[in-house]
Design an enzyme around this catalytic site. Sequence first.
Site, PDB file in Angstrom:
ATOM      1  N   ALA A 158       0.834  -1.200   0.000  1.00 47.81           N
ATOM      2  CA  ALA A 158       0.000   0.000   0.000  1.00 47.81           C
ATOM      3  C   ALA A 158       0.871   1.253   0.000  1.00 47.81           C
ATOM      4  CB  ALA A 158      -0.981  -0.035   1.160  1.00 47.81           C
ATOM      5  N   CYS A 159       0.568   2.207   0.877  1.00 48.86           N
ATOM      6  CA  CYS A 159       1.253   3.499   0.844  1.00 48.86           C
ATOM      7  C   CYS A 159       2.731   3.412   1.224  1.00 48.86           C
ATOM      8  CB  CYS A 159       0.537   4.496   1.756  1.00 48.86           C
ATOM      9  SG  CYS A 159      -1.084   4.999   1.136  1.00 48.86           S
ATOM     10  N   SER A 160       3.165   2.305   1.773  1.00 47.03           N
ATOM     11  CA  SER A 160       4.574   2.147   2.154  1.00 47.03           C
ATOM     12  C   SER A 160       5.390   1.425   1.082  1.00 47.03           C
ATOM     13  CB  SER A 160       4.686   1.384   3.481  1.00 47.03           C
ATOM     14  OG  SER A 160       4.032   2.073   4.521  1.00 47.03           O
TER      15      SER A 160
END
Length: 376
Positions: A158-160
Amino acid sequence: MNWTNRPVIAATGLYTPPESISNAELVESFNEYVARYNEAHAAAIGMGDIDPLQPSSVEFIEKASGIKARHVIDKASILDPEIMCPRIAERDNEQLSIMAEIGVKAAQQALEAAGRAPADVDAVLCAASNMQRPYPAMAIEIQQALGIDGFGFDMNVACSSATFGIQTAADYVRAGNARSVLVVSPEITSGHLNWRDRDSHFIFGDVATAVLVEDAAIAPENHWEILGTKLKTVFSNNIRNNFGFLNRAAPETASDPDKLFVQEGRKVFKEVVPMVSALILQETERLQIDPHSLRRLWLHQANAGMNRLIAHRVLGHEADGDESPTVLDTYANTSSAGSIIAFHKHNSDLVGGDTGLICSFGAGYSVGTVFVRKTD
């Protein structure tokens, strides 16, 4: 060549879609949809069977997030109250896919900045929050389009994803399994966003970034030493997207709202801020870095309030725009690409010896930290 097995960031690249949607444009479209919905369901609303939809406002969006605009692949369809979703024509299998296309553009910029030819690169990691397809891997398509002879694979945290990709690339260099690795993050987040949801319709934007991680022995003079990286994940349902190929096995729920981005924003804020702050401070202690000496924080661009609080806990004071730069206002949340955009656009003024932190966090929960130092 005397290899050092010491990974550095040699260069970065950024592709920004030309079209942008302002908050005013977005609110006008959303409120028109709300008016049409409420009119079409007036009888049920009057009977109390369903609740009327509530309009949005520019003030609400900016107070909740700090976002003022976002770049998108397809503006017209998103703003059409009858569609409210990007329309991207499906391409023939022999054509370069849209996600690979924007990834290649960012990667080419990074290669040019480093003075590196595709033949010099050993691997491509496509690290993003939503892949266009399960296989062939997007990374392999990007690798093919660039003309790189090596290997590639996709990774999704995801966002990481980008910071996880940077650590993975750095580990390849440390182990001697690769000398030059491209981490490409093409994020077409407009496709997974529910543009009809008042609480989240303003959050995301489209973009692509690239980070070239190399052995210090071949990196250009103007590079960033990777001092240390650390990853952490903790399972949570508070940010979720249930879209996948198994949805066809339960067709009765295949179009439910949870097949797009959903989150419990207040819970995310409350739980992620201390988790991220603690990890950063633990790593500064391990790496023997005074957190107050960090010259710049390139944080995940999801919410201005989260970044302010995290920066304060790390630096020990309220950070200004120089210490913790923001791209969120014009790019919105670009998932894994956000911290990389901030780094790409706000690092040229730092001098040799300056240390900084690239940090991303999001669904999972997941957190990735990359501590860097500018070379002399």
